[in-house]
Design an enzyme around this catalytic site. Structure first.
Site, PDB file in Angstrom:
ATOM      1  N   LYS A  21      23.542   8.192  38.154  1.00 40.26           N
ATOM      2  CA  LYS A  21      24.882   8.301  37.545  1.00 40.26           C
ATOM      3  C   LYS A  21      25.972   8.006  38.575  1.00 40.26           C
ATOM      4  O   LYS A  21      27.075   7.553  38.203  1.00 40.26           O
ATOM      5  CB  LYS A  21      25.065   9.690  36.915  1.00 40.26           C
ATOM      6  CG  LYS A  21      24.906  10.875  37.858  1.00 40.26           C
ATOM      7  CD  LYS A  21      26.181  11.275  38.554  1.00 40.26           C
ATOM      8  CE  LYS A  21      25.921  12.384  39.557  1.00 40.26           C
ATOM      9  NZ  LYS A  21      27.147  12.767  40.307  1.00 40.26           N
ATOM     10  N   GLY A  46      24.036  22.628  54.859  1.00 39.33           N
ATOM     11  CA  GLY A  46      25.041  21.635  54.494  1.00 39.33           C
ATOM     12  C   GLY A  46      26.318  22.323  54.058  1.00 39.33           C
ATOM     13  O   GLY A  46      26.323  23.062  53.079  1.00 39.33           O
ATOM     14  N   SER A  95      35.912  12.824  41.475  1.00 38.24           N
ATOM     15  CA  SER A  95      34.709  12.046  41.747  1.00 38.24           C
ATOM     16  C   SER A  95      34.936  11.053  42.882  1.00 38.24           C
ATOM     17  O   SER A  95      35.695  10.101  42.751  1.00 38.24           O
ATOM     18  CB  SER A  95      34.271  11.290  40.487  1.00 38.24           C
ATOM     19  OG  SER A  95      33.265  10.353  40.791  1.00 38.24           O
ATOM     20  N   PHE A 152      21.036  11.674  55.171  1.00 38.09           N
ATOM     21  CA  PHE A 152      20.686  12.524  56.304  1.00 38.09           C
ATOM     22  C   PHE A 152      19.680  13.611  55.952  1.00 38.09           C
ATOM     23  O   PHE A 152      19.345  14.440  56.789  1.00 38.09           O
ATOM     24  CB  PHE A 152      21.959  13.183  56.863  1.00 38.09           C
ATOM     25  CG  PHE A 152      23.088  12.218  57.087  1.00 38.09           C
ATOM     26  CD1 PHE A 152      22.948  11.147  57.943  1.00 38.09           C
ATOM     27  CD2 PHE A 152      24.288  12.368  56.419  1.00 38.09           C
ATOM     28  CE1 PHE A 152      23.982  10.237  58.139  1.00 38.09           C
ATOM     29  CE2 PHE A 152      25.332  11.476  56.602  1.00 38.09           C
ATOM     30  CZ  PHE A 152      25.183  10.404  57.471  1.00 38.09           C
ATOM     31  N   SER A 158      31.710  19.934  50.684  1.00 36.40           N
ATOM     32  CA  SER A 158      32.392  20.566  49.555  1.00 36.40           C
ATOM     33  C   SER A 158      31.416  21.327  48.661  1.00 36.40           C
ATOM     34  O   SER A 158      31.662  22.488  48.310  1.00 36.40           O
ATOM     35  CB  SER A 158      33.129  19.498  48.738  1.00 36.40           C
ATOM     36  OG  SER A 158      34.138  18.892  49.503  1.00 36.40           O
ATOM     37  N   TYR A 209      36.438  20.935  54.434  1.00 39.28           N
ATOM     38  CA  TYR A 209      36.175  20.710  53.014  1.00 39.28           C
ATOM     39  C   TYR A 209      36.622  21.918  52.201  1.00 39.28           C
ATOM     40  O   TYR A 209      36.415  23.061  52.617  1.00 39.28           O
ATOM     41  CB  TYR A 209      34.684  20.461  52.773  1.00 39.28           C
ATOM     42  CG  TYR A 209      34.115  19.335  53.602  1.00 39.28           C
ATOM     43  CD1 TYR A 209      34.257  18.007  53.197  1.00 39.28           C
ATOM     44  CD2 TYR A 209      33.451  19.589  54.802  1.00 39.28           C
ATOM     45  CE1 TYR A 209      33.735  16.959  53.955  1.00 39.28           C
ATOM     46  CE2 TYR A 209      32.934  18.551  55.565  1.00 39.28           C
ATOM     47  CZ  TYR A 209      33.080  17.248  55.142  1.00 39.28           C
ATOM     48  OH  TYR A 209      32.578  16.220  55.899  1.00 39.28           O
TER      49      TYR A 209
END
Length: 335
Positions: A189, A7, A252, A82, A10, A48
């Site tokens: 969260k 992966g 975020s 994914f 970021s 990213y």
């Protein structure tokens, strides 16, 4: 030592840079076609963290065999929708004794499984799988600003392996055996952060955001307790720490999506515009399913799910929350 990061978003890009300080070679696997060429030729991810220059010992590929051959440790950082398909494809190339660290945060729809549980099902040998969670925005980790996280596993040797690999003066790592608590905090969260973004985008102030975060933490604690985790974990880095940063930070994506949603932008439009998966949107649905199955009262999660997927307006969602009569603050927990 070779370490593979599956992966290259970021967080995957940032953690590859962290691992490169201790590993001889770090291989990033990416399904995005431009990424391997950009990293291998220019030491930068073209999609990213584009301003972050990766160390020379980081390379990238889109081929599982090349990425995983000879790897002595694997870090999984793919978006939760994914993760099962990706790990299923990688599984034939991951040896049975290779430790695996999961950084993905989420709950699988339908099954209610945590991300480590999904990885364990696809790879086998669950004793070698651990989770990492905490207040760790990739944009700051890649710059080496001070941060901390928790590495969770019931097996101390796996925790020690990944602590030795990733720890530095700028990245403090703590140990936990409460995998359920750490992962549940990390998943839910994101739901609370979207609601904080909606509140901010709707013009509500700091008192309201503090209310949402605090009651959100109580909601997370009830879910952790019902799943057999330790509610005290919710007070640590994976719980309160990650909740605060995700609900308040400009980095975020969950909070920023909430703001955009309050201004009328749909989930699909936001994800297309930012090229980011909003983990909290997927988690709202899967967490609501899990809470109904467990009999856990999760009003914030239920209202967000209704607003995202059941046609409830934001005014109706707010009304559903504020008409509830406040009861004992810490209901639903054994004390």
């Amino acid at each position: 030592m070779k370490v593979t990061v599956i992966g290259a978003g970021s967080w995957g890009t940032a953690i590859a840079g962290v691992a490169a300080a201790r590993a001889d070679e770090v291989m990033l696997w990416s399904h995005d076609e431009p990424v391997p060429a950009g990293i291998n030729e220019h030491h930068r991810n073209p999609l990213y963290l584009t301003d972050f220059t990766l160390p020379d010992n980081v390379r990238a590929t889109g081929d599982f065999r090349e990425a995983l051959e000879g790897a002595e440790g694997v870090i999984v950082v793919v978006p939760s929708p994914f993760i099962r398909a990706t790990i299923h494809g990688a599984a034939p190339y991951i040896a049975a004794d290779v430790p695996v660290l999961c950084l993905t945060k989420g709950i699988e729809p339908g099954t209610g499984k945590l991300m480590t549980e999904v990885v364990e099902e696809e790879l086998g040998h669950p004793e070698r799988v651990a989770a990492l969670s905490g207040p760790n925005h990739a944009e700051e980790i890649c710059r080496g600003t001070l941060a901390a996280a928790v590495v969770a596993s019931e097996h101390p040797g796996v925790v020690a392996f990944f602590k030795d690999l990733l720890i530095s003066p700028a990245f403090r790592l703590y140990a936990s055996s409460d995998v359920v608590g750490v992962e549940t905090c990390g998943a839910v969260k994101n739901v609370i952060a979207i609601v904080c973004g909606i509140a901010a985008g709707s013009g509500y102030g700091d008192n309201t955001l503090a209310l949402i975060m605090t009651r959100g933490l109580a909601e997370i604690s009830r879910i952790v307790h019902a799943r057999g985790g330790d509610p005290m974990t919710c007070m640590g880095l994976a719980g309160m720490g990650d909740l605060v940063v995700t609900c308040t930070s400009e980095h975020s994506r969950n909070r920023s999506f909430g703001v955009a949603f309050a201004h009328g932008e749909s989930l699909d439009a936001y994800q297309a515009r930012t090229h980011m998966v909003v983990e909290g949107a997927a988690a709202a649905k899967s967490t609501a399913e899990l809470c109904r199955r467990l009999g856990v009262d999760a009003p914030i999660t239920f209202c967000l799910e209704a607003a995202l997927y059941r046609g409830m307006t934001l005014d109706e969602a707010l009304e559903a929350l504020i008409v509830r009569t406040p009861t004992e603050e810490f209901y639903g927990l054994d004390r």
